[in-house]
Design a protein around this motif. Sequence first.
Motif, mmCIF file in Angstrom:
data_model
loop_
_atom_site.group_PDB
_atom_site.id
_atom_site.type_symbol
_atom_site.label_atom_id
_atom_site.label_comp_id
_atom_site.label_asym_id
_atom_site.label_seq_id
_atom_site.Cartn_x
_atom_site.Cartn_y
_atom_site.Cartn_z
ATOM 1 N N TYR A 1 29.073 50.085 79.511
ATOM 2 C CA TYR A 1 28.897 48.979 78.584
ATOM 3 C C TYR A 1 30.264 48.455 78.148
ATOM 4 C CZ TYR A 1 23.919 49.891 78.158
ATOM 5 O OH TYR A 1 22.597 50.041 78.431
ATOM 6 N N ASP B 1 26.315 46.009 74.770
ATOM 7 C CA ASP B 1 26.150 44.762 75.505
ATOM 8 C C ASP B 1 27.047 44.789 76.731
ATOM 9 O OD1 ASP B 1 25.267 42.258 76.154
ATOM 10 O OD2 ASP B 1 26.445 41.201 74.649
ATOM 11 N N SER C 1 19.882 43.940 84.204
ATOM 12 C CA SER C 1 19.778 42.770 83.333
ATOM 13 C C SER C 1 18.328 42.479 82.988
ATOM 14 C CB SER C 1 20.381 41.548 84.016
ATOM 15 O OG SER C 1 21.751 41.718 84.206
ATOM 16 N N ASP D 1 16.064 37.207 78.640
ATOM 17 C CA ASP D 1 15.824 36.998 77.216
ATOM 18 C C ASP D 1 15.128 35.646 77.044
ATOM 19 O OD1 ASP D 1 15.813 36.789 74.504
ATOM 20 O OD2 ASP D 1 17.949 37.195 74.231
ATOM 21 N N SER E 1 20.201 38.810 79.571
ATOM 22 C CA SER E 1 20.922 39.488 78.497
ATOM 23 C C SER E 1 21.002 40.976 78.799
ATOM 24 C CB SER E 1 20.194 39.287 77.167
ATOM 25 O OG SER E 1 20.811 40.045 76.161
ATOM 26 N N ASP E 2 22.153 41.545 78.549
ATOM 27 C CA ASP E 2 22.338 42.976 78.739
ATOM 28 C C ASP E 2 22.402 43.708 77.404
ATOM 29 O OD1 ASP E 2 22.461 42.680 81.475
ATOM 30 O OD2 ASP E 2 24.615 42.353 81.462
ATOM 31 N N ARG E 3 22.091 43.029 76.323
ATOM 32 C CA ARG E 3 22.167 43.629 74.994
ATOM 33 C C ARG E 3 21.021 44.606 74.791
ATOM 34 N NH1 ARG E 3 23.848 40.434 69.803
ATOM 35 N NH2 ARG E 3 25.773 40.854 70.872
ATOM 36 N N ASP E 4 21.356 45.723 74.198
ATOM 37 C CA ASP E 4 20.366 46.745 73.907
ATOM 38 C C ASP E 4 20.776 47.446 72.619
ATOM 39 O OD1 ASP E 4 18.089 48.198 74.284
ATOM 40 O OD2 ASP E 4 18.807 49.320 76.008
ATOM 41 N N SER E 5 19.819 48.014 71.933
ATOM 42 C CA SER E 5 20.140 48.735 70.696
ATOM 43 C C SER E 5 19.330 50.018 70.643
ATOM 44 C CB SER E 5 19.846 47.875 69.468
ATOM 45 O OG SER E 5 18.483 47.562 69.404
#
Length: 88
Positions: free
Chosen positions: A16, A43, A50, A53, A60-64
């Motif tokens: 990341y 992200d 991928s 979104d 989007s490669d964002r993750d939480s």
Amino acid sequence: ERCVSAAQTDARRYGYRIAQVTDIRDVDDTRYGWKVKGTMVVDGQRGYNSRYDRRDRRYSDRDSGSFTCSIKRGRVTYLDFSGIRGLR
């Protein structure tokens, strides 16, 4: 601070580009150190993971997710991630 640094460094090591701790939820004093729980956002993972979104109509490669960290005698001895793709 050690757990925050360890979590961010570990996430970057797994590919990341951006790893940010957003919240520390719990800090427990243990017999030999501390147990820390928190949340983070990552992200920019490289590769095929991928996601599309729908809000931004782009990939989007964002993750939480969350992490748990233990410090014993001044060293990070345990680090575990939950809910973040590609992290153990």
